[in-house]
Design a protein around this motif. Structure first.
Motif, PDB file in Angstrom:
ATOM      1  N   LYS A   7       1.016  -1.516   0.000  1.00  0.00           N
ATOM      2  CA  LYS A   7       0.548   0.104  -0.048  1.00  0.00           C
ATOM      3  C   LYS A   7       0.813   0.830  -0.085  1.00  0.00           C
ATOM      4  CE  LYS A   7      -4.047  -1.970   2.692  1.00  0.00           C
ATOM      5  NZ  LYS A   7      -4.646  -2.593   4.039  1.00  0.00           N
ATOM      6  N   LYS A   8       1.074   2.019  -0.617  1.00  0.00           N
ATOM      7  CA  LYS A   8       0.866   3.122  -1.129  1.00  0.00           C
ATOM      8  C   LYS A   8       0.663   4.650  -0.449  1.00  0.00           C
ATOM      9  CE  LYS A   8       3.566   5.530  -4.352  1.00  0.00           C
ATOM     10  NZ  LYS A   8       5.231   5.626  -4.013  1.00  0.00           N
ATOM     11  N   SER A   9       1.398   5.242   0.591  1.00  0.00           N
ATOM     12  CA  SER A   9       1.350   6.459   1.459  1.00  0.00           C
ATOM     13  C   SER A   9       0.945   8.016   0.836  1.00  0.00           C
ATOM     14  CB  SER A   9       2.287   6.477   2.077  1.00  0.00           C
ATOM     15  OG  SER A   9       1.999   7.420   2.740  1.00  0.00           O
ATOM     16  N   GLU A  10      -0.302   8.224   0.941  1.00  0.00           N
ATOM     17  CA  GLU A  10      -0.254   9.265  -0.238  1.00  0.00           C
ATOM     18  C   GLU A  10       0.237  11.360   0.684  1.00  0.00           C
ATOM     19  OE1 GLU A  10      -2.240  10.221  -2.432  1.00  0.00           O
ATOM     20  OE2 GLU A  10      -2.072   7.978  -2.780  1.00  0.00           O
ATOM     21  N   ILE A  13       4.744   9.213   4.643  1.00  0.00           N
ATOM     22  CA  ILE A  13       4.634   8.158   6.141  1.00  0.00           C
ATOM     23  C   ILE A  13       4.459   6.795   6.377  1.00  0.00           C
ATOM     24  CG2 ILE A  13       4.723   9.014   8.517  1.00  0.00           C
ATOM     25  CD1 ILE A  13       4.148  11.957   8.309  1.00  0.00           C
ATOM     26  N   TYR A  14       5.236   6.249   6.561  1.00  0.00           N
ATOM     27  CA  TYR A  14       4.770   4.655   6.884  1.00  0.00           C
ATOM     28  C   TYR A  14       5.301   4.060   7.804  1.00  0.00           C
ATOM     29  CZ  TYR A  14       4.718   4.157   1.632  1.00  0.00           C
ATOM     30  OH  TYR A  14       4.287   4.461   0.680  1.00  0.00           O
ATOM     31  N   HIS A  15       4.759   3.511   9.053  1.00  0.00           N
ATOM     32  CA  HIS A  15       5.547   2.609   9.847  1.00  0.00           C
ATOM     33  C   HIS A  15       5.467   1.543   9.636  1.00  0.00           C
ATOM     34  CE1 HIS A  15       4.000  -0.035  13.313  1.00  0.00           C
ATOM     35  NE2 HIS A  15       5.305   0.717  13.909  1.00  0.00           N
ATOM     36  N   ILE A  16       6.913   1.259   9.858  1.00  0.00           N
ATOM     37  CA  ILE A  16       7.739  -0.116   8.757  1.00  0.00           C
ATOM     38  C   ILE A  16       8.108  -0.801  10.184  1.00  0.00           C
ATOM     39  CG2 ILE A  16      10.179  -0.763   7.833  1.00  0.00           C
ATOM     40  CD1 ILE A  16       9.520   2.350   6.307  1.00  0.00           C
ATOM     41  N   ILE A  17       8.316  -2.110   9.792  1.00  0.00           N
ATOM     42  CA  ILE A  17       8.462  -3.118  10.836  1.00  0.00           C
ATOM     43  C   ILE A  17       9.338  -3.876   9.931  1.00  0.00           C
ATOM     44  CG2 ILE A  17       8.141  -4.991  12.431  1.00  0.00           C
ATOM     45  CD1 ILE A  17       5.607  -3.548  12.762  1.00  0.00           C
ATOM     46  N   MET A  18      10.536  -4.347  10.511  1.00  0.00           N
ATOM     47  CA  MET A  18      11.426  -5.757  10.279  1.00  0.00           C
ATOM     48  C   MET A  18      11.721  -6.503  11.205  1.00  0.00           C
ATOM     49  SD  MET A  18      14.604  -3.199   7.879  1.00  0.00           S
ATOM     50  CE  MET A  18      15.381  -2.211   9.017  1.00  0.00           C
ATOM     51  N   ARG A  19      11.676  -7.426  10.479  1.00  0.00           N
ATOM     52  CA  ARG A  19      12.064  -8.895  11.571  1.00  0.00           C
ATOM     53  C   ARG A  19      13.529 -10.054  11.374  1.00  0.00           C
ATOM     54  NH1 ARG A  19       9.341 -10.168  15.996  1.00  0.00           N
ATOM     55  NH2 ARG A  19       6.776  -8.658  15.037  1.00  0.00           N
ATOM     56  N   GLY A  20      13.523 -10.107  12.641  1.00  0.00           N
ATOM     57  CA  GLY A  20      14.788 -11.106  12.545  1.00  0.00           C
ATOM     58  C   GLY A  20      13.872 -12.296  11.243  1.00  0.00           C
ATOM     59  N   ILE A  21      15.161 -12.606  11.218  1.00  0.00           N
ATOM     60  CA  ILE A  21      15.180 -14.288  10.036  1.00  0.00           C
ATOM     61  C   ILE A  21      14.547 -15.746  10.929  1.00  0.00           C
ATOM     62  CG2 ILE A  21      17.018 -15.382   9.620  1.00  0.00           C
ATOM     63  CD1 ILE A  21      15.977 -15.443   6.710  1.00  0.00           C
ATOM     64  N   LEU A  64       9.359   4.746  11.925  1.00  0.00           N
ATOM     65  CA  LEU A  64       8.476   5.539  11.818  1.00  0.00           C
ATOM     66  C   LEU A  64       8.800   6.558  10.648  1.00  0.00           C
ATOM     67  CD1 LEU A  64       5.373   6.626  11.973  1.00  0.00           C
ATOM     68  CD2 LEU A  64       5.484   8.084  13.710  1.00  0.00           C
ATOM     69  N   MET A  65       8.572   6.690   9.246  1.00  0.00           N
ATOM     70  CA  MET A  65       9.855   7.780   8.620  1.00  0.00           C
ATOM     71  C   MET A  65       8.820   7.909   7.529  1.00  0.00           C
ATOM     72  SD  MET A  65      12.335   4.666   7.216  1.00  0.00           S
ATOM     73  CE  MET A  65      13.790   5.313   6.936  1.00  0.00           C
ATOM     74  N   LYS A  66       9.166   9.268   6.549  1.00  0.00           N
ATOM     75  CA  LYS A  66       9.067   9.886   5.328  1.00  0.00           C
ATOM     76  C   LYS A  66      10.079   9.659   4.585  1.00  0.00           C
ATOM     77  CE  LYS A  66       6.737  13.982   4.233  1.00  0.00           C
ATOM     78  NZ  LYS A  66       5.911  15.232   3.812  1.00  0.00           N
ATOM     79  N   ILE A  67       9.162   8.832   3.389  1.00  0.00           N
ATOM     80  CA  ILE A  67      10.259   9.121   1.756  1.00  0.00           C
ATOM     81  C   ILE A  67      10.323  10.316   1.826  1.00  0.00           C
ATOM     82  CG2 ILE A  67      10.668   7.620  -0.329  1.00  0.00           C
ATOM     83  CD1 ILE A  67      10.464   6.112   2.627  1.00  0.00           C
ATOM     84  N   GLY A  68      11.171  10.389   0.830  1.00  0.00           N
ATOM     85  CA  GLY A  68      11.736  11.624   0.378  1.00  0.00           C
ATOM     86  C   GLY A  68      11.923  11.655  -0.922  1.00  0.00           C
ATOM     87  N   ILE A  69      13.328  11.616  -0.827  1.00  0.00           N
ATOM     88  CA  ILE A  69      14.461  11.106  -3.077  1.00  0.00           C
ATOM     89  C   ILE A  69      13.726  10.065  -3.815  1.00  0.00           C
ATOM     90  CG2 ILE A  69      16.036  11.275  -4.228  1.00  0.00           C
ATOM     91  CD1 ILE A  69      17.570  13.495  -1.579  1.00  0.00           C
ATOM     92  N   PRO A 106       0.613   2.693   5.747  1.00  0.00           N
ATOM     93  CA  PRO A 106       0.935   4.157   5.366  1.00  0.00           C
ATOM     94  C   PRO A 106       0.194   4.735   6.412  1.00  0.00           C
ATOM     95  CG  PRO A 106      -0.093   2.659   3.807  1.00  0.00           C
ATOM     96  CD  PRO A 106       0.000   1.623   4.546  1.00  0.00           C
ATOM     97  N   VAL A 107       0.611   6.077   7.133  1.00  0.00           N
ATOM     98  CA  VAL A 107       0.185   6.576   8.136  1.00  0.00           C
ATOM     99  C   VAL A 107      -0.148   7.549   7.450  1.00  0.00           C
ATOM    100  CG1 VAL A 107       0.786   7.925   9.752  1.00  0.00           C
ATOM    101  CG2 VAL A 107       1.838   5.909  10.145  1.00  0.00           C
ATOM    102  N   GLU A 108      -1.562   8.079   7.355  1.00  0.00           N
ATOM    103  CA  GLU A 108      -1.988   9.254   6.523  1.00  0.00           C
ATOM    104  C   GLU A 108      -2.654  10.387   7.301  1.00  0.00           C
ATOM    105  OE1 GLU A 108      -1.941   9.176   3.377  1.00  0.00           O
ATOM    106  OE2 GLU A 108      -1.579   6.866   2.853  1.00  0.00           O
ATOM    107  N   ASP A 109      -2.481  10.096   9.091  1.00  0.00           N
ATOM    108  CA  ASP A 109      -3.417  11.265   9.104  1.00  0.00           C
ATOM    109  C   ASP A 109      -3.164  11.764  10.613  1.00  0.00           C
ATOM    110  OD1 ASP A 109      -4.875   9.948  11.866  1.00  0.00           O
ATOM    111  OD2 ASP A 109      -5.889   9.744   9.868  1.00  0.00           O
TER     112      ASP A 109
END
Length: 166
Positions: A7-10, A13-21, A64-69, A106-109
């Motif tokens: 899902k693409k964030s308008e 901003i995204y909440h991202i989770i990375m888990r160990g294998i 919790l981050m906002k994508i840029g370039i 996606p974090v939209e509001d």
């Protein structure tokens, strides 16, 4: 069976989770945590992202981050690739460190942003790693209280100020 599309964030901003294998530990010691944060800081300008919150747990990471370039996938490839290269070299291992692909929501509001930010900072307490959020060292909570380093603290503070003025 093909993967479902991310899902693409308008807002970007995204909440991202990375888990160990296999839910394995991805942060064995403080040096590992410090290295991950150094990688997060190093690629900030190059990739143009903003970090609003992070929490490094033993076997997973919340961002919790906002994508840029650069697009989200490229940012995560940089972050994960750089950290995994360093980690594998340190521990004399080969192969994947993170399970599947990272999760992104996606974090939209503003309201949801604040919920996610609070959730990330409370994660160590929820997992029994302290009784209060300020007891856990590897979370961005300290940047909101002490000194901003990686995190854009002003974003949340301005958001809260704007809400108060409404």
């Amino acid at each position: 069976m093909p993967r479902t599309a991310r899902k693409k964030s308008e807002s970007g901003i995204y909440h991202i989770i990375m888990r160990g294998i296999n839910r394995q530990t991805i942060f064995e010691d403080e040096e590992d945590c410090a290295q991950f944060l150094e990688v997060l800081q190093r690629y900030k300008e190059k990739s143009g992202y903003e970090v609003y919150a992070y929490c490094l747990m033993g076997n997973h990471v919340h961002l919790l981050m906002k994508i840029g370039i650069e697009p989200l996938e490229q940012v995560m490839r940089r972050l994960c690739g750089s950290y995994v290269y360093w980690y594998n070299n340190k521990y004399q291992r080969v192969g994947n460190l993170f399970q599947d692909r990272f999760k992104s929501e996606p974090v939209e509001d503003d309201q949801y942003f604040q919920i996610v930010q609070r959730y990330i900072h409370q994660n160590p307490v929820k997992e029994g790693l302290g009784k209060r959020v300020d007891e856990y060292k590897w979370s961005s909570f300290h940047e909101y209280i002490d000194q901003e380093n990686i995190v854009n603290v002003k974003f949340l503070l301005e958001m809260m100020r704007d809400e108060k003025q409404k």
